[in-house]
Scaffold this motif. Sequence first.
Motif, PDB file in Angstrom:
ATOM      1  N   LYS A 147       0.561  -1.102   0.081  1.00 23.70           N
ATOM      2  CA  LYS A 147      -0.353   0.120   0.445  1.00 23.70           C
ATOM      3  C   LYS A 147       0.715   1.092   0.077  1.00 23.70           C
ATOM      4  CE  LYS A 147      -4.262   2.156   2.109  1.00 23.70           C
ATOM      5  NZ  LYS A 147      -5.205   1.651   2.940  1.00 23.70           N
ATOM      6  N   ALA A 148       2.346   0.981   0.845  1.00 26.28           N
ATOM      7  CA  ALA A 148       2.340   2.229   0.181  1.00 26.28           C
ATOM      8  C   ALA A 148       3.084   2.488  -0.358  1.00 26.28           C
ATOM      9  CB  ALA A 148       3.801   2.668   1.737  1.00 26.28           C
ATOM     10  N   LEU A 149       4.108   1.621  -1.614  1.00 25.59           N
ATOM     11  CA  LEU A 149       4.550   1.632  -2.093  1.00 25.59           C
ATOM     12  C   LEU A 149       3.885   2.269  -3.844  1.00 25.59           C
ATOM     13  CD1 LEU A 149       7.352   1.437  -3.955  1.00 25.59           C
ATOM     14  CD2 LEU A 149       6.486  -1.172  -3.876  1.00 25.59           C
ATOM     15  N   GLY A 150       2.468   1.268  -3.336  1.00 31.67           N
ATOM     16  CA  GLY A 150       1.791   2.384  -4.104  1.00 31.67           C
ATOM     17  C   GLY A 150       1.131   3.341  -4.181  1.00 31.67           C
ATOM     18  N   ARG A 151       0.674   4.134  -2.786  1.00 30.80           N
ATOM     19  CA  ARG A 151       0.828   5.492  -3.081  1.00 30.80           C
ATOM     20  C   ARG A 151       2.000   6.357  -3.325  1.00 30.80           C
ATOM     21  NH1 ARG A 151      -2.096   9.941  -3.110  1.00 30.80           N
ATOM     22  NH2 ARG A 151      -1.528  11.814  -1.528  1.00 30.80           N
ATOM     23  N   LEU A 152       3.511   5.872  -2.956  1.00 35.82           N
ATOM     24  CA  LEU A 152       4.758   6.974  -3.599  1.00 35.82           C
ATOM     25  C   LEU A 152       4.501   6.575  -4.442  1.00 35.82           C
ATOM     26  CD1 LEU A 152       6.926   7.606  -2.591  1.00 35.82           C
ATOM     27  CD2 LEU A 152       7.972   5.294  -2.309  1.00 35.82           C
ATOM     28  N   GLU A 153       3.222   5.732  -5.621  1.00 39.64           N
ATOM     29  CA  GLU A 153       3.966   5.616  -7.733  1.00 39.64           C
ATOM     30  C   GLU A 153       2.863   6.816  -7.775  1.00 39.64           C
ATOM     31  OE1 GLU A 153       3.552   1.629  -7.376  1.00 39.64           O
ATOM     32  OE2 GLU A 153       5.637   0.687  -8.385  1.00 39.64           O
ATOM     33  N   GLU A 154       1.877   6.839  -6.692  1.00 40.28           N
ATOM     34  CA  GLU A 154       0.931   8.166  -6.918  1.00 40.28           C
ATOM     35  C   GLU A 154       1.190   9.124  -6.854  1.00 40.28           C
ATOM     36  OE1 GLU A 154      -3.731   9.271  -5.447  1.00 40.28           O
ATOM     37  OE2 GLU A 154      -2.841   7.024  -5.250  1.00 40.28           O
ATOM     38  N   ILE A 155       1.857   9.228  -6.168  1.00 42.80           N
ATOM     39  CA  ILE A 155       2.747  10.602  -5.734  1.00 42.80           C
ATOM     40  C   ILE A 155       3.510  11.116  -6.635  1.00 42.80           C
ATOM     41  CG2 ILE A 155       3.481  11.901  -4.104  1.00 42.80           C
ATOM     42  CD1 ILE A 155       2.828  10.506  -1.794  1.00 42.80           C
ATOM     43  N   VAL A 156       4.362   9.672  -7.274  1.00 38.47           N
ATOM     44  CA  VAL A 156       5.858  10.492  -8.086  1.00 38.47           C
ATOM     45  C   VAL A 156       4.820  10.557  -9.916  1.00 38.47           C
ATOM     46  CG1 VAL A 156       6.858   8.971  -9.332  1.00 38.47           C
ATOM     47  CG2 VAL A 156       7.242   8.997  -6.775  1.00 38.47           C
ATOM     48  N   GLY A 157       4.110   9.977  -9.934  1.00 39.05           N
ATOM     49  CA  GLY A 157       3.055  10.181 -10.826  1.00 39.05           C
ATOM     50  C   GLY A 157       2.891  11.830 -11.369  1.00 39.05           C
ATOM     51  N   LYS A 158       1.606  12.274  -9.863  1.00 39.28           N
ATOM     52  CA  LYS A 158       1.160  13.407  -9.656  1.00 39.28           C
ATOM     53  C   LYS A 158       2.382  14.002  -9.742  1.00 39.28           C
ATOM     54  CE  LYS A 158      -2.763  11.988  -7.714  1.00 39.28           C
ATOM     55  NZ  LYS A 158      -4.000  12.038  -6.209  1.00 39.28           N
TER      56      LYS A 158
END
Length: 103
Positions: A12-23
């Motif tokens: 979950k933490a990695l998924g959120r991190l990837e989402e943030i990087v994308g934004k």
Amino acid sequence: MKKDIEKIPFEKALGRLEEIVGKMEEGNVPLEQMIRYFEEGNTLATLCGSKLKELEKKIQVLVKEDTKGGEWRDFEDSEEDPIDEDEESEDDLDENDDQETLF
């Protein structure tokens, strides 16, 4: 709050991190939001890194003890260093420095 963050599963933490990087990579985020994303991303990256290091140490203990039947133990509970005892120590390597090398 730090304890709450530590409870987040790695995936979950990695998924959120990837989402943030994308934004952030899109570049159309206001500066204040970009700073909040950076702070959250930094916290998540640190969390993911510490979870990976903890898992790596658990794996080292399991591999080391595999010949003894192997069981999962937290690395803090391990009385032995997870490095193979048959490997040369740094002291042994220093003693070999005094020997003449052929190359």
